[in-house]
Design a protein around this motif. Structure first.
Motif, PDB file in Angstrom:
ATOM      1  N   GLU A 160      66.722 -49.569  58.843  1.00 35.99           N
ATOM      2  CA  GLU A 160      66.512 -49.995  57.305  1.00 35.99           C
ATOM      3  C   GLU A 160      67.763 -49.475  56.754  1.00 35.99           C
ATOM      4  O   GLU A 160      68.262 -50.244  55.509  1.00 35.99           O
ATOM      5  CB  GLU A 160      65.081 -49.352  56.971  1.00 35.99           C
ATOM      6  CG  GLU A 160      64.921 -49.859  55.382  1.00 35.99           C
ATOM      7  CD  GLU A 160      64.743 -51.167  55.242  1.00 35.99           C
ATOM      8  OE1 GLU A 160      64.667 -51.857  54.049  1.00 35.99           O
ATOM      9  OE2 GLU A 160      64.452 -51.912  56.334  1.00 35.99           O
ATOM     10  N   ALA A 161      68.327 -48.557  57.137  1.00 33.64           N
ATOM     11  CA  ALA A 161      69.407 -47.777  56.561  1.00 33.64           C
ATOM     12  C   ALA A 161      70.646 -48.747  56.728  1.00 33.64           C
ATOM     13  O   ALA A 161      71.193 -48.952  55.734  1.00 33.64           O
ATOM     14  CB  ALA A 161      69.879 -46.289  56.906  1.00 33.64           C
ATOM     15  N   VAL A 162      70.892 -49.280  57.750  1.00 31.21           N
ATOM     16  CA  VAL A 162      71.693 -50.168  58.108  1.00 31.21           C
ATOM     17  C   VAL A 162      71.505 -51.418  57.279  1.00 31.21           C
ATOM     18  O   VAL A 162      72.720 -51.979  56.623  1.00 31.21           O
ATOM     19  CB  VAL A 162      71.978 -50.447  59.607  1.00 31.21           C
ATOM     20  CG1 VAL A 162      72.874 -51.844  59.760  1.00 31.21           C
ATOM     21  CG2 VAL A 162      72.167 -49.344  60.482  1.00 31.21           C
ATOM     22  N   PHE A 166      74.578 -52.041  54.604  1.00 30.23           N
ATOM     23  CA  PHE A 166      75.735 -53.290  54.767  1.00 30.23           C
ATOM     24  C   PHE A 166      75.085 -54.603  54.069  1.00 30.23           C
ATOM     25  O   PHE A 166      75.683 -55.468  54.613  1.00 30.23           O
ATOM     26  CB  PHE A 166      75.774 -53.486  56.419  1.00 30.23           C
ATOM     27  CG  PHE A 166      76.470 -52.338  57.013  1.00 30.23           C
ATOM     28  CD1 PHE A 166      77.834 -52.447  57.380  1.00 30.23           C
ATOM     29  CD2 PHE A 166      75.848 -51.077  57.615  1.00 30.23           C
ATOM     30  CE1 PHE A 166      78.737 -51.387  57.839  1.00 30.23           C
ATOM     31  CE2 PHE A 166      76.445 -50.120  58.262  1.00 30.23           C
ATOM     32  CZ  PHE A 166      77.812 -50.206  58.326  1.00 30.23           C
ATOM     33  N   LYS A 167      74.068 -54.451  53.419  1.00 27.52           N
ATOM     34  CA  LYS A 167      73.654 -55.434  52.451  1.00 27.52           C
ATOM     35  C   LYS A 167      73.316 -56.658  53.360  1.00 27.52           C
ATOM     36  O   LYS A 167      73.652 -57.790  53.116  1.00 27.52           O
ATOM     37  CB  LYS A 167      74.774 -55.782  51.453  1.00 27.52           C
ATOM     38  CG  LYS A 167      74.992 -54.921  50.375  1.00 27.52           C
ATOM     39  CD  LYS A 167      75.955 -55.099  49.380  1.00 27.52           C
ATOM     40  CE  LYS A 167      75.995 -54.044  48.346  1.00 27.52           C
ATOM     41  NZ  LYS A 167      76.689 -52.731  48.816  1.00 27.52           N
ATOM     42  N   LEU A 168      72.672 -56.579  54.484  1.00 26.63           N
ATOM     43  CA  LEU A 168      71.753 -57.325  55.009  1.00 26.63           C
ATOM     44  C   LEU A 168      70.551 -57.981  54.469  1.00 26.63           C
ATOM     45  O   LEU A 168      69.999 -57.179  53.889  1.00 26.63           O
ATOM     46  CB  LEU A 168      71.749 -56.960  56.662  1.00 26.63           C
ATOM     47  CG  LEU A 168      72.689 -56.221  57.135  1.00 26.63           C
ATOM     48  CD1 LEU A 168      72.638 -55.625  58.594  1.00 26.63           C
ATOM     49  CD2 LEU A 168      73.919 -57.229  57.411  1.00 26.63           C
ATOM     50  N   LEU A 190      76.397 -38.121  65.177  1.00 28.46           N
ATOM     51  CA  LEU A 190      76.666 -37.995  63.790  1.00 28.46           C
ATOM     52  C   LEU A 190      76.467 -39.095  62.778  1.00 28.46           C
ATOM     53  O   LEU A 190      76.085 -38.974  61.752  1.00 28.46           O
ATOM     54  CB  LEU A 190      78.129 -37.514  63.557  1.00 28.46           C
ATOM     55  CG  LEU A 190      78.713 -37.015  62.547  1.00 28.46           C
ATOM     56  CD1 LEU A 190      77.842 -35.991  61.786  1.00 28.46           C
ATOM     57  CD2 LEU A 190      80.081 -36.130  62.373  1.00 28.46           C
ATOM     58  N   ALA A 191      76.836 -40.450  63.220  1.00 26.99           N
ATOM     59  CA  ALA A 191      76.692 -41.496  62.356  1.00 26.99           C
ATOM     60  C   ALA A 191      74.889 -41.758  62.028  1.00 26.99           C
ATOM     61  O   ALA A 191      74.639 -42.257  60.988  1.00 26.99           O
ATOM     62  CB  ALA A 191      76.931 -42.863  63.201  1.00 26.99           C
ATOM     63  N   ALA A 192      74.192 -41.611  63.138  1.00 27.96           N
ATOM     64  CA  ALA A 192      72.789 -41.531  62.903  1.00 27.96           C
ATOM     65  C   ALA A 192      72.512 -40.466  62.024  1.00 27.96           C
ATOM     66  O   ALA A 192      71.388 -40.720  60.760  1.00 27.96           O
ATOM     67  CB  ALA A 192      72.261 -41.256  64.353  1.00 27.96           C
ATOM     68  N   LEU A 193      72.893 -39.248  62.131  1.00 29.56           N
ATOM     69  CA  LEU A 193      72.614 -38.077  60.989  1.00 29.56           C
ATOM     70  C   LEU A 193      73.041 -38.618  59.625  1.00 29.56           C
ATOM     71  O   LEU A 193      72.365 -38.399  58.572  1.00 29.56           O
ATOM     72  CB  LEU A 193      73.226 -37.000  61.181  1.00 29.56           C
ATOM     73  CG  LEU A 193      72.596 -36.232  62.621  1.00 29.56           C
ATOM     74  CD1 LEU A 193      73.754 -34.865  62.909  1.00 29.56           C
ATOM     75  CD2 LEU A 193      71.413 -35.673  62.425  1.00 29.56           C
ATOM     76  N   VAL A 194      74.252 -39.259  59.514  1.00 35.81           N
ATOM     77  CA  VAL A 194      74.626 -39.683  58.130  1.00 35.81           C
ATOM     78  C   VAL A 194      73.704 -40.640  57.536  1.00 35.81           C
ATOM     79  O   VAL A 194      73.195 -40.934  56.360  1.00 35.81           O
ATOM     80  CB  VAL A 194      76.003 -40.414  58.287  1.00 35.81           C
ATOM     81  CG1 VAL A 194      76.221 -41.193  56.987  1.00 35.81           C
ATOM     82  CG2 VAL A 194      77.032 -39.119  58.481  1.00 35.81           C
ATOM     83  N   ARG A 201      67.878 -40.287  50.764  1.00 37.85           N
ATOM     84  CA  ARG A 201      68.396 -40.341  49.565  1.00 37.85           C
ATOM     85  C   ARG A 201      67.992 -41.712  48.627  1.00 37.85           C
ATOM     86  O   ARG A 201      67.448 -41.891  47.563  1.00 37.85           O
ATOM     87  CB  ARG A 201      69.771 -40.317  49.302  1.00 37.85           C
ATOM     88  CG  ARG A 201      70.107 -38.839  49.709  1.00 37.85           C
ATOM     89  CD  ARG A 201      71.769 -38.691  49.348  1.00 37.85           C
ATOM     90  NE  ARG A 201      72.744 -39.616  49.393  1.00 37.85           N
ATOM     91  CZ  ARG A 201      73.364 -39.635  50.362  1.00 37.85           C
ATOM     92  NH1 ARG A 201      73.275 -39.046  51.548  1.00 37.85           N
ATOM     93  NH2 ARG A 201      74.424 -40.850  50.722  1.00 37.85           N
ATOM     94  N   GLU A 202      68.062 -42.923  49.567  1.00 39.19           N
ATOM     95  CA  GLU A 202      67.744 -44.107  49.100  1.00 39.19           C
ATOM     96  C   GLU A 202      66.292 -44.299  48.573  1.00 39.19           C
ATOM     97  O   GLU A 202      65.706 -44.769  47.548  1.00 39.19           O
ATOM     98  CB  GLU A 202      68.099 -45.210  49.789  1.00 39.19           C
ATOM     99  CG  GLU A 202      69.420 -45.553  49.871  1.00 39.19           C
ATOM    100  CD  GLU A 202      70.012 -46.202  48.700  1.00 39.19           C
ATOM    101  OE1 GLU A 202      69.532 -47.145  48.077  1.00 39.19           O
ATOM    102  OE2 GLU A 202      70.896 -45.510  48.229  1.00 39.19           O
ATOM    103  N   ARG A 203      65.382 -43.595  49.573  1.00 42.10           N
ATOM    104  CA  ARG A 203      63.887 -43.668  49.380  1.00 42.10           C
ATOM    105  C   ARG A 203      63.607 -42.620  47.933  1.00 42.10           C
ATOM    106  O   ARG A 203      62.588 -43.462  47.316  1.00 42.10           O
ATOM    107  CB  ARG A 203      63.171 -43.044  50.319  1.00 42.10           C
ATOM    108  CG  ARG A 203      63.188 -43.836  51.774  1.00 42.10           C
ATOM    109  CD  ARG A 203      62.222 -43.048  52.776  1.00 42.10           C
ATOM    110  NE  ARG A 203      61.034 -43.485  52.386  1.00 42.10           N
ATOM    111  CZ  ARG A 203      59.922 -43.036  53.142  1.00 42.10           C
ATOM    112  NH1 ARG A 203      59.844 -42.640  54.376  1.00 42.10           N
ATOM    113  NH2 ARG A 203      58.519 -43.328  52.608  1.00 42.10           N
ATOM    114  N   LYS A 204      64.280 -41.897  47.845  1.00 42.44           N
ATOM    115  CA  LYS A 204      63.844 -40.867  46.775  1.00 42.44           C
ATOM    116  C   LYS A 204      64.395 -41.745  45.268  1.00 42.44           C
ATOM    117  O   LYS A 204      63.921 -41.581  44.384  1.00 42.44           O
ATOM    118  CB  LYS A 204      64.762 -39.695  46.771  1.00 42.44           C
ATOM    119  CG  LYS A 204      64.208 -38.659  47.887  1.00 42.44           C
ATOM    120  CD  LYS A 204      64.868 -37.397  47.755  1.00 42.44           C
ATOM    121  CE  LYS A 204      64.392 -36.457  48.799  1.00 42.44           C
ATOM    122  NZ  LYS A 204      65.042 -34.935  48.805  1.00 42.44           N
TER     123      LYS A 204
END
Length: 210
Positions: A160-162, A166-168, A190-194, A201-204
């Motif tokens: 969901e973050a991707v 990336f506006k999919l 590290l990309a996964a952690l990001v 943050r988006e959920r909040k």
């Protein structure tokens, strides 16, 4: 070949610098005001058993059950092998998870040898055990073995973050996310952690998204 170990601030900064230069869109997900947490976990039997206990439970519910297991001295291989299923059931485990706990204890894994294996080898060995799927094995490699290049592409929050970043139009499949993550090697963990941090943050900001 064993990938990098991600455990220090120096590693963190090196990885973030690489990701920022490698992917301008992913770099937008990095919170410039808040430091990424590496989330180190213990390794060995107890860590995997705790993950099994936590499957499909809220953090609070899993925490209570795990504390009962610890209080009864059953967070170790010997304890699980010697205890009856009725005792585990009384502590809050389901019958299915009891069978998973026994399977893990009976596997008699050499956890120290995992340090000498690459992540694919560790994952392939772990998923042979009843109750341990690919996601659980990948999480173990990321947080207990501190591997830098593991990306659990089947994780719905990462998918969901991707999609958002990336506006999919639709949530990408596991295969699609896995393919995209190759661009972030050798710092896929590290990309996964990001991305997890970004999704939180988006959920909040917007409320529950799925």
């Amino acid at each position: 070949m064993i990938e990098r170990i991600l455990k220090s601030d120096k590693d963190l900064q090196e990885g973030l610098k690489f990701l920022t230069e490698q992917d301008s869109i992913l770099s937008q997900a990095i919170d410039k005001e808040k430091k990424i947490t590496l989330r180190k976990r213990s390794s060995g039997f107890s860590s995997l058993l705790k993950t099994i206990v936590s499957q499909q439970l809220s953090t609070a519910a899993a925490g209570k059950i795990w504390q009962r297991i610890v209080d009864n001295g059953l967070n170790n291989q010997k304890g699980i092998l010697q205890v009856k299923a009725e005792t585990l059931l009384s502590l809050g485990l389901s019958r299915q998870k009891c069978s998973y706990a026994y399977a893990l204890a009976s596997a008699n894994l050499n956890y120290h040898s995992f340090r000498e294996m690459n992540s694919d080898q560790v994952i392939n060995q772990l998923i042979e055990i009843k109750g341990i799927g690919k996601w659980t094995a990948q999480i173990y490699c990321m947080f207990s073995l501190e591997r830098s290049n593991v990306f659990p592409s089947g994780d719905l929050a990462l998918q969901e973050a991707v999609r958002i970043l990336f506006k999919l139009k639709e949530r990408p499949s596991e295969k699609e996310v896995e393919s995209r993550a190759e661009h972030w090697a050798p710092w896929k963990s590290l990309a996964a952690l990001v991305l997890w941090d970004f999704y939180g943050r988006e959920r909040k900001r917007k409320g529950v998204l799925w």
